[in-house]
Enzyme design. Structure first.
Site, mmCIF file in Angstrom:
data_model
loop_
_atom_site.group_PDB
_atom_site.id
_atom_site.type_symbol
_atom_site.label_atom_id
_atom_site.label_comp_id
_atom_site.label_asym_id
_atom_site.label_seq_id
_atom_site.Cartn_x
_atom_site.Cartn_y
_atom_site.Cartn_z
ATOM 1 N N TYR A 11 0.834 -1.223 0.000
ATOM 2 C CA TYR A 11 0.000 0.000 0.000
ATOM 3 C C TYR A 11 0.865 1.269 0.000
ATOM 4 O O TYR A 11 0.811 2.070 -0.939
ATOM 5 C CB TYR A 11 -0.930 -0.070 1.223
ATOM 6 C CG TYR A 11 -1.750 1.158 1.499
ATOM 7 C CD1 TYR A 11 -2.396 1.859 0.479
ATOM 8 C CD2 TYR A 11 -1.907 1.605 2.815
ATOM 9 C CE1 TYR A 11 -3.170 2.972 0.764
ATOM 10 C CE2 TYR A 11 -2.688 2.717 3.105
ATOM 11 C CZ TYR A 11 -3.305 3.405 2.077
ATOM 12 O OH TYR A 11 -4.060 4.509 2.362
ATOM 13 N N LEU A 33 5.473 -10.454 -2.943
ATOM 14 C CA LEU A 33 4.053 -10.544 -3.323
ATOM 15 C C LEU A 33 3.229 -11.390 -2.356
ATOM 16 O O LEU A 33 2.158 -11.885 -2.713
ATOM 17 C CB LEU A 33 3.895 -11.039 -4.783
ATOM 18 C CG LEU A 33 4.522 -10.146 -5.847
ATOM 19 C CD1 LEU A 33 4.288 -10.708 -7.249
ATOM 20 C CD2 LEU A 33 3.973 -8.708 -5.784
ATOM 21 N N ILE A 52 13.195 -10.560 1.200
ATOM 22 C CA ILE A 52 14.358 -9.938 1.860
ATOM 23 C C ILE A 52 15.097 -10.920 2.768
ATOM 24 O O ILE A 52 16.207 -10.648 3.195
ATOM 25 C CB ILE A 52 13.996 -8.667 2.656
ATOM 26 C CG1 ILE A 52 12.918 -8.939 3.713
ATOM 27 C CG2 ILE A 52 13.569 -7.542 1.733
ATOM 28 C CD1 ILE A 52 12.792 -7.830 4.750
ATOM 29 N N ALA A 75 7.392 -5.761 5.129
ATOM 30 C CA ALA A 75 7.110 -6.251 6.488
ATOM 31 C C ALA A 75 5.653 -6.674 6.584
ATOM 32 O O ALA A 75 4.828 -6.271 5.768
ATOM 33 C CB ALA A 75 7.379 -5.142 7.506
ATOM 34 N N TYR A 141 3.684 -6.579 16.690
ATOM 35 C CA TYR A 141 4.008 -5.781 15.513
ATOM 36 C C TYR A 141 4.860 -4.571 15.907
ATOM 37 O O TYR A 141 5.952 -4.356 15.374
ATOM 38 C CB TYR A 141 2.701 -5.336 14.821
ATOM 39 C CG TYR A 141 2.895 -4.255 13.802
ATOM 40 C CD1 TYR A 141 3.665 -4.487 12.665
ATOM 41 C CD2 TYR A 141 2.314 -2.993 13.967
ATOM 42 C CE1 TYR A 141 3.855 -3.479 11.728
ATOM 43 C CE2 TYR A 141 2.500 -1.990 13.039
ATOM 44 C CZ TYR A 141 3.271 -2.240 11.928
ATOM 45 O OH TYR A 141 3.462 -1.242 11.010
ATOM 46 N N LYS A 145 8.953 -3.630 15.174
ATOM 47 C CA LYS A 145 9.377 -2.377 14.523
ATOM 48 C C LYS A 145 10.351 -1.610 15.426
ATOM 49 O O LYS A 145 11.333 -1.039 14.951
ATOM 50 C CB LYS A 145 8.142 -1.520 14.198
ATOM 51 C CG LYS A 145 7.322 -2.063 13.038
ATOM 52 C CD LYS A 145 7.984 -1.760 11.712
ATOM 53 C CE LYS A 145 7.274 -2.387 10.546
ATOM 54 N NZ LYS A 145 7.732 -1.918 9.245
ATOM 55 N N ILE A 207 -18.482 0.115 15.433
ATOM 56 C CA ILE A 207 -17.688 1.097 16.192
ATOM 57 C C ILE A 207 -17.166 0.361 17.421
ATOM 58 O O ILE A 207 -17.955 -0.078 18.261
ATOM 59 C CB ILE A 207 -18.559 2.310 16.605
ATOM 60 C CG1 ILE A 207 -19.059 3.035 15.357
ATOM 61 C CG2 ILE A 207 -17.773 3.241 17.530
ATOM 62 C CD1 ILE A 207 -20.047 4.159 15.642
HETATM 63 N N1 UFG Z 1 -12.251 0.794 14.306
HETATM 64 C C1 UFG Z 1 -13.603 0.640 14.494
HETATM 65 N N2 UFG Z 1 -14.244 -0.266 13.696
HETATM 66 C C2 UFG Z 1 -13.606 -1.014 12.756
HETATM 67 C C3 UFG Z 1 -12.218 -0.840 12.577
HETATM 68 C C4 UFG Z 1 -11.556 0.087 13.376
HETATM 69 O O1 UFG Z 1 -14.226 1.294 15.341
HETATM 70 O O2 UFG Z 1 -14.272 -1.825 12.098
HETATM 71 C C5 UFG Z 1 -11.548 1.806 15.129
HETATM 72 C C6 UFG Z 1 -10.397 1.248 15.948
HETATM 73 O O3 UFG Z 1 -10.869 0.795 17.186
HETATM 74 C C7 UFG Z 1 -9.479 2.477 16.051
HETATM 75 C C8 UFG Z 1 -9.744 3.248 14.747
HETATM 76 O O4 UFG Z 1 -10.980 2.750 14.256
HETATM 77 O O5 UFG Z 1 -9.883 3.261 17.113
HETATM 78 C C9 UFG Z 1 -8.677 3.033 13.708
HETATM 79 O O6 UFG Z 1 -8.470 1.641 13.570
HETATM 80 P P1 UFG Z 1 -7.512 1.036 12.435
HETATM 81 O O7 UFG Z 1 -7.569 -0.458 12.586
HETATM 82 O O8 UFG Z 1 -7.871 1.611 11.115
HETATM 83 O O9 UFG Z 1 -6.088 1.601 12.809
HETATM 84 P P2 UFG Z 1 -5.277 1.480 14.181
HETATM 85 O O10 UFG Z 1 -5.311 2.837 14.810
HETATM 86 O O11 UFG Z 1 -5.706 0.347 15.012
HETATM 87 O O12 UFG Z 1 -3.873 1.070 13.609
HETATM 88 C C10 UFG Z 1 -2.967 1.977 13.104
HETATM 89 C C11 UFG Z 1 -2.110 1.300 12.038
HETATM 90 C C12 UFG Z 1 -1.291 0.185 12.642
HETATM 91 C C13 UFG Z 1 -0.508 0.710 13.805
HETATM 92 C C14 UFG Z 1 -1.424 1.398 14.787
HETATM 93 C C15 UFG Z 1 -0.659 2.060 15.900
HETATM 94 O O13 UFG Z 1 -2.934 0.793 11.016
HETATM 95 O O14 UFG Z 1 -0.399 -0.308 11.678
HETATM 96 O O15 UFG Z 1 -2.161 2.426 14.151
HETATM 97 O O16 UFG Z 1 -1.345 1.940 17.081
HETATM 98 F F1 UFG Z 1 0.107 -0.312 14.426
#
Ligand code: UFG
Length: 329
Positions: A11, A33, A52, A75, A141, A145, A207
């Site tokens: 992405y 891939l 890698i 990764a 994860y 990192k 949510i």
């Molecule tokens: N969420 C929902 N419903 C869903 C999916 C997500 O309410 O169906 C909420 C989550 O609880 C969170 C927010 O939307 O509060 C964002 O969630 P994401 O899964 O989109 O992203 P995250 O914040 O969990 O994760 C991001 C990056 C990760 C990284 C992380 C750091 O995608 O790679 O931030 O904490 F590790």
């Protein structure tokens, strides 16, 4: 000389390749891939399929191509999966990076920009989060990192290699052209899941918790457009090429939006009612994550351009509407 983008079919990698080519750079992409998409690689980049963790593959690549700098995205990055299969993350993220560093050193390649994450901080001690704040990851994860960052620190001291680590907050949006975008399987990220509703792929969005100590009870995140992330990598490559020292930078907009606000904006952008249902909290989700990106602004001269939530969701929607099944559409 060329820039090597590892994980350039993923992405953020694929968007960075588009921006590099736009700037007239010569670009080489390597990707196994496993989660990347061959179709997302710009036609002007030279593509090599490989892993890698395969030192012979990397040595061969460094001999064939005249590489000035490496950008490393290769990764695994799913927080949930990292908790059920931690060794996959140690293997690909940490061991893979170790092999990469060995190969770079033996081939005399001494500059690398790589993906890190807000997950290195864990539960934040204060908002906005600074690069100097404590790092106590709450998932494998983030731990891998953070370990990668430390590996770079010690290796750079011993071998003179220089690095920039970029700690992303919530990457989102898609290329303005609508040609490339986000396609994860399984999808776990909020914005693509929301957009599955107007796309007829899901009836409602969940949510995850509405009882957090935030303005509306839902989690707050710092959403940063993927093209702005891509630009930061280009500026970091330039920063290293100018002879500057290794460093770590947050990448975010410095503004937080709640889950409710993201859903409401998606309703406006798509014109669809997008039903939402409250479900239990997701384990390990901090209430608020917002970056201070002052350091990247001051030192790298980076400034996000696509910082309105409407624009972020518009670009994501342009991609998802025309690619309901991602690259298989
Ligand atoms: N969420 C929902 N419903 C869903 C999916 C997500 O309410 O169906 C909420 C989550 O609880 C969170 C927010 O939307 O509060 C964002 O969630 P994401 O899964 O989109 O992203 P995250 O914040 O969990 O994760 C991001 C990056 C990760 C990284 C992380 C750091 O995608 O790679 O931030 O904490 F590790």
């Amino acid at each position: 000389m060329a820039i090597l983008v590892l994980g350039g079919a993923g992405y953020i990698g694929s968007h960075t390749v588009f921006e590099l080519i736009d700037k007239g750079e010569d670009v080489v992409v390597a990707d196994n891939l496993q989660t990347g998409h061959r179709e997302s690689v710009h036609s002007k980049a030279r593509f090599y399929k490989g892993d890698i963790r395969d030192e012979a593959f990397l040595n061969d690549l460094f001999k064939k191509e005249n590489i000035s700098s490496v950008i490393h995205f290769a990764a695994n990055s799913l927080v949930g999966e990292s908790m059920t299969d931690p060794l996959k993350y140690y293997d690909n993220n940490l061991y893979g990076t170790m092999i990469l560093l060995k190969s770079m050193i033996s081939n005399g390649i001494d500059k690398i920009v790589f993906s890190s994450t807000a997950a290195t901080y864990g539960e934040p001690e204060s908002i906005p989060i600074l690069e100097t704040d404590k790092t106590e990851p709450t998932n494998t994860y983030g731990e891998t990192k953070l370990s990668m960052e430390k590996m770079f620190k010690w290796v750079s001291q011993a071998h003179g290699l220089r690095y920039v680590s970029l700690r992303y907050f919530n990457a989102c949006g898609a290329h303005i052209s609508g040609k490339i975008g986000e396609d994860h399987s399984p999808e776990t990220h909020l914005i693509p899941l929301i957009l599955q509703v107007p796309n007829g792929k899901r009836e409602f969005v969940s949510i995850f918790g509405d009882d957090y100590k935030t303005k509306d009870g839902t989690c707050i995140r710092d959403y940063i457009h993927v093209t702005d992330l891509a630009q930061a990598h280009i500026q970091a490559v330039k920063y290293l090429a100018e002879g500057n020292k290794s460093d770590i930078f947050n990448l975010g907009n410095g503004v937080g939006f709640s889950v409710n606000e993201v859903i409401e904006t998606a309703r406006k952008v798509t014109g669809h009612p997008i039903p939402a249902k409250i479900s239990p909290r997701r384990a390990g989700d901090p209430a608020i994550l917002i970056a201070s990106s002052k350091k990247a602004k001051n030192i790298l001269g980076w400034k996000p351009k696509h910082d309105s939530l409407e624009e972020i969701i518009e670009t994501a929607w342009r991609w998802h509407k025309n690619h309901p099944d991602g690259y298989n559409s």
